[in-house]
Enzyme design. Structure first.
Site, short mmCIF file in Angstrom:
data_model
loop_
_atom_site.label_atom_id
_atom_site.label_comp_id
_atom_site.label_asym_id
_atom_site.label_seq_id
_atom_site.Cartn_x
_atom_site.Cartn_y
_atom_site.Cartn_z
N ASP A 1 0.82 -1.22 0.00
CA ASP A 1 0.00 0.00 0.00
C ASP A 1 0.85 1.27 0.00
O ASP A 1 2.06 1.24 0.22
CB ASP A 1 -1.05 -0.02 1.13
CG ASP A 1 -0.44 0.08 2.51
OD1 ASP A 1 0.36 1.00 2.75
OD2 ASP A 1 -0.78 -0.75 3.38
N ILE A 2 0.19 2.38 -0.24
CA ILE A 2 0.87 3.65 -0.48
C ILE A 2 1.74 4.11 0.68
O ILE A 2 2.77 4.77 0.50
CB ILE A 2 -0.17 4.74 -0.87
CG1 ILE A 2 0.50 5.95 -1.47
CG2 ILE A 2 -1.05 5.10 0.32
CD1 ILE A 2 -0.44 6.90 -2.19
#
Length: 249
Positions: free
Chosen positions: A121-122
């Site tokens: 994820d980011i």
């Protein structure tokens, strides 16, 4: 009576290629069943029938690259979203690690059909695999994948004292996400504020959500290993090619 199965699905089951690749090869006339060229998509065969592929298919497959990148915070794994760049944007000659040992020259065609084999994820950093090889994608993210992923996770406990041993045991096995029981994990303390997680699945934001359930807030998450392939000294924001002597399992 043995049931007929779609040719592309059977090729994927046998580990010859991905289903998408199979359809491409069939359309090009590169697939034979019991010696006969099959060029019609959607063709069904019996499981015992012999599948052979032309040399052109094997040659094309051998040119496909797999890339390791040390993804920084702020990049998404797959398609660009909400104004954030995808990790593939980092794959350019100036970001190639100077210690990459593979004697392959970078060419923009290597970015075609290069897809992330798993998400990161980011807000997370570390090892991300992007591949043009459907066999590797299936091995890492296929339904029956047994490949371990290892993470170092920095946490803060938002209750008094320390995390009880019973909650650590829950992280190892006993939690459910989205109504489904999670597979057993290996979770242990590395030091006072860092946990090591080893998982064989990768649901969306799984580690962060698991930690929340026992009162832990994740303040840093780094993936350091996928199967036998380690992030090692690869610098953040840089990439290298997967070597031939680096099997995932």
């Amino acid at each position: 009576m043995t049931e007929l199965i779609r040719l592309s699905k059977r090729m994927s089951e046998l580990g010859l290629c991905s289903r998408r690749e199979a359809d491409e090869w069939i359309a090009k006339g590169w697939v034979r069943v019991d010696g006969k060229v099959i060029a019609e998509l959607g063709t069904k065969i019996l499981p015992h029938q012999k599948i052979t592929i032309e040399r052109q298919a094997a040659a094309e497959q051998s040119k496909r690259v797999t890339i390791l990148i040390n993804k920084p915070v702020g990049y998404v794994s797959g398609q660009a979203e909400d104004g954030y760049l995808p990790a593939i944007a980092l794959i350019k000659p100036e970001n190639r690690w100077s210690e990459c040992k593979v004697n392959t020259s970078f060419h923009p065609t290597q970015l075609r059909s290069l897809v992330p084999a798993g998400r990161l994820d980011i807000d997370s950093v570390g090892l991300l695999i992007l591949t043009q090889d459907g066999r590797i994608a299936k091995k890492l993210i296929g339904e029956n994948s047994e490949v371990e992923k290892e993470y170092l996770v920095r946490v803060v406990y938002n209750k008094p004292g320390r995390l009880p041993d019973s909650d650590l045991r829950l992280l190892n096995h006993g939690l459910s996400l989205d109504g489904k029981k999670l597979l057993p994990a290996q979770v242990r303390w590395q030091n006072d504020d860092q946990l090591q997680f080893i998982l064989k699945e990768g649901k969306k934001r799984q580690i962060r959500r698991m930690c929340e359930m026992v009162g832990l807030k994740v303040v840093g998450l780094k993936r350091v290993r996928i199967g036998k392939v380690r992030l090692g000294k690869l610098p953040e924001g840089q990439w290298r090619y997967l070597r031939d002597d680096e099997p995932f399992n």
